[in-house]
Design a protein around this motif. Structure first.
Motif, PDB file in Angstrom:
ATOM      1  N   PRO A 493      64.442  54.024  92.608  1.00 17.65           N
ATOM      2  CA  PRO A 493      63.627  53.185  91.424  1.00 17.65           C
ATOM      3  C   PRO A 493      62.424  53.775  90.870  1.00 17.65           C
ATOM      4  CG  PRO A 493      63.902  51.519  93.424  1.00 17.65           C
ATOM      5  CD  PRO A 493      64.359  53.105  93.753  1.00 17.65           C
ATOM      6  N   ASP A 496      63.080  55.375  87.443  1.00 16.06           N
ATOM      7  CA  ASP A 496      62.994  54.337  86.066  1.00 16.06           C
ATOM      8  C   ASP A 496      61.649  54.163  85.774  1.00 16.06           C
ATOM      9  OD1 ASP A 496      65.799  53.991  86.629  1.00 16.06           O
ATOM     10  OD2 ASP A 496      65.268  52.043  88.145  1.00 16.06           O
ATOM     11  N   THR A 553      59.557  48.850  90.578  1.00 11.87           N
ATOM     12  CA  THR A 553      59.481  47.723  90.004  1.00 11.87           C
ATOM     13  C   THR A 553      60.831  46.790  90.088  1.00 11.87           C
ATOM     14  OG1 THR A 553      60.488  48.724  88.054  1.00 11.87           O
ATOM     15  CG2 THR A 553      58.198  48.908  88.208  1.00 11.87           C
ATOM     16  N   ASP A 554      61.730  47.521  90.755  1.00 11.88           N
ATOM     17  CA  ASP A 554      63.252  46.517  90.756  1.00 11.88           C
ATOM     18  C   ASP A 554      62.919  45.172  91.918  1.00 11.88           C
ATOM     19  OD1 ASP A 554      62.849  48.799  92.782  1.00 11.88           O
ATOM     20  OD2 ASP A 554      64.567  47.495  93.783  1.00 11.88           O
ATOM     21  N   GLU A 555      63.621  44.158  91.692  1.00  8.36           N
ATOM     22  CA  GLU A 555      63.202  42.890  92.613  1.00  8.36           C
ATOM     23  C   GLU A 555      63.423  43.437  94.125  1.00  8.36           C
ATOM     24  OE1 GLU A 555      64.893  38.465  93.033  1.00  8.36           O
ATOM     25  OE2 GLU A 555      65.924  39.795  91.555  1.00  8.36           O
ATOM     26  N   ARG A 556      64.523  44.192  94.390  1.00  8.80           N
ATOM     27  CA  ARG A 556      64.825  44.266  95.965  1.00  8.80           C
ATOM     28  C   ARG A 556      63.458  44.957  96.327  1.00  8.80           C
ATOM     29  NH1 ARG A 556      70.298  47.315  98.189  1.00  8.80           N
ATOM     30  NH2 ARG A 556      69.874  46.649 100.153  1.00  8.80           N
TER      31      ARG A 556
END
Length: 719
Positions: A493, A496, A553-556
């Protein structure tokens, strides 16, 4: 009670009865991306394909699983059994496990990369669910009732409306004649009866009562025993030897020079063959050998790191990955960081030293032992000894630890060479000194990490590493490309959210071979990259946990960070306590760790507690997950603060555990492991818990003392 036995291919067919006395199912790869297809023995014969994983249910209702991977303490023996029993609706006490022999029909048999469950679990679920549905179909046909009115439970098929019940053994003959369904319904995780539960391991009783067969336990008729005095420098040769005193040792029968395969080169030595291991080892000590160590460099540890440092300071290296333009960002930046990290060579040192039984018989050779990669051994011995691959028979025993070392071909090849010379089966046993001084080792590596910070934000990251590339030993053509593990451990991540990132390898080579070690390059990369991000956070004036939250920043990842903050009490830190965080990815699993340190009454630093949060997606047994993370942390503690392999004049300085100190029970801090619950695909478990410990520890030490630790190993008492 479960058991493990050897079984021949012919024995397979006798047990299975080719569908007439048992339900005999397997998987085969169709060569497409559609994955594996479930077939029974009759289908296999009709389609002329080989089965590559098996489930056998005989007329007594006994379930047999053929496990094509090694069990070395990591828990696959138990985990695969829980998967099998779950969808098949049988009790674990009715599961028998057989180690499969080396065979290309299984696909990869390498037990490494934390891959046994993550690469096979979907096929295992489908296979056993298919068996269940075929048994239900057989019962429904026998009772002339709709399939949907029947269900499986505890090794039986039940029809509630008529109160009829049949155990699997009564149904296997009829079921074996059915065509396997192509689309079976799998349970939801909420419906699992066994998976996800902390069930006791099936191999524990065997390992505690002495019935489990490890490599050192293996005996075959007519077997002799051998010990080998190997050149202490890999590329050295035997100039001459005097065996007169060795041959005087009672039991010693023969002494001769041998050479064994080590990647693409060879190691020379002198073998002593006797009627017992004790006699062989005593005879080995009596040998007088003159070595020829000319023609290659005898390197020292200080020289290794000096050259690596020069590499990363003066060369750009081979680019592995690049996005944006980090060089331009660094050139114009007004706030930059430029830091060097160094990590040591490490020995695998499993508690069970290397050993192998081999029996060379002219046109074939049979191997028994603690083996992580039977298919690689088939390939290597077939090529080296001029045998057909199918005539290299490899049998796996239990392993007393491996950590990657037993996924190597040198010790089986050595045993096979000795067996060929004496025309008899032989067991070769390595001593701890043999194993520790011969390698191969985890490579020592130097890292240069650069960052550009703009208004408190990361503008660019640039990483260069210089250390041995394991792939170069396997194939010299790999030198044309950067190490494929250059970024291992660095979370995806980040790409990104950080515009400019680059990874490169500056090639470094030396005579001593290197190879994979638990978590491979993530074990060293993780220390450098996560230590550096901590430095970046402080330079940017940000909380280290908050910096990771900003860029992951990803939900996981956000949920992982939430859990880490919650369990560690990160936001409630107190004075005179040091907290460090690190998050690494390894084999499709992410592990976050927080380490808490403080000072003892004498002012020295101590570790108070370690919190670990594992996100491995779908998992089988939480006790095994926790045990593997705990074990990885202990191993990481030793590698960070206690032991390393060093070289003087091309010789290894460490010889046994007196000079390669392992953590003792009193060194281990309290460890609390949490597992994330989600619907993601399964990731690895055996290795991912290691890489994040060292940087979390050194980051905590900085938080407490203001001192940065950039070179491993370091001594806690000297911080």
């Amino acid at each position: 009670m479960s058991s493990t036995t050897d079984i021949s291919r012919r024995g397979f067919l006798k047990i299975a009865g080719l569908g007439s006395t048992a339900l005999y199912l397997g998987l085969f790869s169709s060569g497409t991306e559609a994955g594996a297809t479930v077939i029974n023995a009759g289908n296999a014969a009709n389609q002329s394909v080989e089965l590559n994983a098996w489930v056998i249910i005989d007329t007594s209702g006994k379930v047999t699983l053929v496990d094509h991977r090694a069990e070395m303490g990591q828990g696959s023996y138990q985990s695969v059994s829980q998967i099998l029993a779950e969808e098949l609706e049988v009790d674990l006490n009715n599961v028998n496990i057989i180690f499969g022999k080396g065979d290309k029909k299984y696909g990869s048999q390498v037990t490494g990369g934390s891959s046994t469950i993550r690469s096979n679990y979907k096929n295992f679920l489908k296979l056993t669910a298919t068996a269940r549905e075929m048994l239900i179909a057989a019962a429904a046909a026998q009772w002339a009732v709709p399939h949907k009115e029947c269900h499986a439970e505890h090794g039986h098929v039940i029809h509630k409306k008529s109160d009829r019940k049949a155990h699997y053994g009564e149904l296997v003959v009829a079921a074996s004649k059915l065509t396997p369904p192509t689309d079976v319904k799998l349970k939801k995780r909420s419906e699992y009866r066994l998976i996800g539960k902390p069930l006791k391991r099936l191999d524990t009783p065997m390992k505690t009562n002495g019935t489990a067969i490890f490599g050192l336990d293996k005996r075959v008729p007519g077997m002799l025993f051998a010990a080998v005095e190997r050149n202490p420098r890999l590329r050295g040769k035997v100039k001459s030897f005097d065996a007169s005193e060795a041959l005087k040792v009672p039991g010693v029968q023969k002494v001769f020079k041998i050479k064994m395969l080590v990647f693409k080169t060879y190691r020379e030595g002198v073998a002593v063959v006797a009627n017992s291991t004790y006699a062989a080892l005593k005879g080995k000590k009596a040998l007088k050998i003159e070595w020829d160590d000319s023609g290659f460099e005898h390197i020292n540890t200080a020289d290794i790191y000096k050259r690596q440092l020069e590499n990363v300071q003066t060369k750009e290296g081979l680019s592995f990955k690049k996005q944006g333009d980090p060089d331009a960002a660094l050139t114009k930046s007004s706030q930059k960081l430029d830091v060097i990290y160094q990590t040591p060579f490490q020995s695998h040192s499993p508690i069970e030293p290397l050993n192998c039984v081999a029996h060379y018989q002219g046109d074939k050779v049979e191997i028994w032992g603690p083996i992580q990669a039977p298919d690689w051994i088939q390939d290597a011995l077939s090529e080296e000894m001029g045998l057909k691959r199918e005539n290299v028979i490899v049998n796996m025993t239990f392993l007393g630890g491996g950590f990657g070392r037993k996924a190597f071909m040198d010790y089986p090849h050595e045993a096979a060479v000795i067996s060929k010379e004496i025309n008899a089966p032989v067991q070769v046993v390595w001593t701890r000194e043999d194993e520790m001084t011969q390698g191969p080792y985890r490579p020592g590596i130097t890292y240069r990490c650069e960052a550009s910070i703009d208004n408190g934000n990361i503008d660019a990251l640039k990483f260069r590493m210089s250390g041995q590339n394991n792939d170069h030993w396997r194939d010299p053509k790999n030198k044309e490309k950067a190490n494929r593990s250059t970024s291992e451990g660095f979370l995806k991540p980040y790409y990104d959210s950080i515009k400019n990132i680059s990874f490169a390898e500056v090639i470094f080579e030396m005579p001593m071979p290197s190879m994979w070690w638990r978590s491979v390059y993530a074990s060293t990369n993780g220390f450098a990259y996560e230590s550096f991000l901590d430095e970046v956070a402080h330079a940017a004036g940000k909380d280290p946990m908050q910096l990771r939250r900003q860029y992951l920043t990803d939900e996981r990842s956000q949920k992982l960070l939430d859990k880490m903050e919650e369990v560690s009490g990160w936001k409630n830190r107190k004075k005179n306590e040091g907290f460090g965080v690190a998050i690494t990815e390894c084999f499709e699993a992410t592990v976050a760790q927080v380490v808490k340190v403080s000072r003892k009454t004498d002012g020295k630093v101590k570790i108070d507690k370690v919190w670990a949060v594992m996100d491995c997606g779908w998992y089988v047994n939480p006790d095994i997950v926790r045990a593997q993370v705990e074990g990885a942390i202990v191993m990481g503690l030793g590698a960070a603060t206690m032991h390393e392999i060093t070289f003087t004049d091309g010789l290894v300085d460490q010889r046994n555990f007196h000079s390669y100190q392992m953590p003792r029970i009193y060194d281990i801090p309290p460890i609390e492991v949490h597992i994330m619950e989600n619907g993601e695909d399964a990731g690895g478990v055996g290795e991912p818990g290691l890489p994040s410990f060292a940087p979390a520890l050194t980051n905590a030490i900085f938080d407490l003392t203001g001192k940065r630790v950039r070179t491993l190993p370091f001594k806690m008492e000297e911080v």
